[in-house]
Design a protein around this motif. Structure first.
Motif, short mmCIF file in Angstrom:
data_model
loop_
_atom_site.label_atom_id
_atom_site.label_comp_id
_atom_site.label_asym_id
_atom_site.label_seq_id
_atom_site.Cartn_x
_atom_site.Cartn_y
_atom_site.Cartn_z
N LEU A 139 -2.35 -1.01 4.65
CA LEU A 139 -2.45 -2.28 3.93
C LEU A 139 -3.81 -2.20 3.03
O LEU A 139 -3.68 -2.76 1.96
N HIS A 140 -4.94 -1.88 3.54
CA HIS A 140 -6.06 -1.71 2.89
C HIS A 140 -5.90 -0.77 1.77
O HIS A 140 -6.40 -0.98 0.35
N GLY A 141 -5.34 0.40 2.00
CA GLY A 141 -5.18 1.26 0.88
C GLY A 141 -4.12 0.63 -0.18
O GLY A 141 -4.43 1.15 -1.41
N LEU A 142 -3.13 0.30 0.28
CA LEU A 142 -2.38 -0.56 -0.86
C LEU A 142 -2.98 -1.60 -1.50
O LEU A 142 -2.63 -1.78 -2.78
N ALA A 143 -3.95 -2.41 -0.96
CA ALA A 143 -4.60 -3.45 -1.79
C ALA A 143 -5.39 -2.85 -2.78
O ALA A 143 -5.59 -3.43 -3.71
#
Length: 300
Positions: A73-77
């Motif tokens: 999720l952090h990478g997608l954000a």
């Protein structure tokens, strides 16, 4: 069909099939979670980041303690510029983790991630402050939270709150070295900003209580206390302090004696003599103990 597509590694058709399976009647929460985890990887592989995000969000809601999913999720954000959305999701996940009584490590990890997003990605000090305070509510030894809150308070000139935070940090430090560093940071604040000599004296005394054996830190504390006591005409406390300095030097005497036996000068002799002479001066001129001053000089 699904096994054949899996054999051919046809990610697009596998994802479509899994979406159908997920929506089918009779699928329980556990089965849907397994499917969503697979969908996160498949959509990432396909470059369908919006679908990957949606799948990872569902995994976060169902399994907030899943650190691997949160990393995704952090990478997608980062790629979708959705850090505000991520903060809201992590906030909800942190509350869910608390309500479900997840282990402390998982709750702390979620709180730290949320605080870091507010602090480092969104740059909203008020939200970051509250988030880092939540980290300390879970783990009041967290060094990263203390560092971040100190920075926030320093930048805003909130010196009273910085003082209170450093007091808390000193009280909850895990080892003597960190407690001493926190106490010395308090000394800097008391003397350099707050002009609170009594607060500085208390903090320097605690530095010595942690460890008064000769070192740069204890030397700093002794000299600062000498200056502060003399400036406040607190002569009896200054005399007692010098006595404590002499005791500390006596504790280091074996190494000095070994040097003397080897024909090298005793490095403590001059320091001891200076302290005894100063103590005698205090007794003679400030505490009215002339006889005690004479006794000290006789010993010298």
């Amino acid at each position: 069909l699904l096994p054949g597509w899996e054999q051919r590694d046809d990610a697009s058709r596998i994802a479509r099939a899994l979406q159908v399976l997920r929506a089918a009647d009779g699928q329980g929460a556990a089965e849907q979670l397994v499917i969503d985890r697979r969908l996160v990887g498949l959509y990432n592989k396909l470059g369908e980041l919006g679908h990957a995000w949606d799948s990872a969000v569902r995994v976060l809601a169902a399994d907030p303690g899943n650190a691997d999913n949160r990393r995704v999720l952090h990478g997608l954000a980062e790629r979708l510029d959705r850090f505000a959305d991520l903060a809201a999701l992590l906030d909800a996940a942190a509350l869910a983790a608390r309500d479900r009584d997840l282990d402390q490590a998982s709750q702390r990890a979620l709180a730290v991630e949320l605080a870091a997003v507010h602090d480092e990605r969104l740059g909203v000090p008020a939200d970051a402050e509250l988030a880092w305070q939540r980290v300390l509510a879970i783990d009041d030894t967290d060094e990263r939270a203390y560092d971040a809150l100190e920075r926030i308070y320093r930048v805003a000139g909130r010196w009273g709150e910085l003082r209170d935070l450093r007091i808390r940090r000193e009280a909850h430090s895990l080892d003597a070295e960190r407690r001493r560093a926190a106490a010395l940071a308090l000394c800097d604040l008391y003397e350099g900003i707050l002009d609170d000599h009594d607060g500085a004296i208390g903090a320097y005394v605690r530095v010595l209580d942690i460890d008064s054996t000769p070192s740069p830190a204890t030397q700093r504390a002794f000299k600062a206390l000498e200056r502060l006591y003399a400036g406040a005409n607190r002569w009896r406390e200054l005399e007692a302090l010098i006595g404590r300095e002499l005791d500390a030097l006596d504790g280091a005497r074996p190494a000095a004696a070994a040097q003397a036996a080897a024909g090298r000068p005793d490095p403590h002799l001059a320091a001891v003599a200076d302290l005894i002479f100063r103590r005698a001066e205090i007794r003679a001129h400030h505490t009215g103990d002339v006889a005690g001053a004479i006794d000290l000089l006789d010993d010298l």
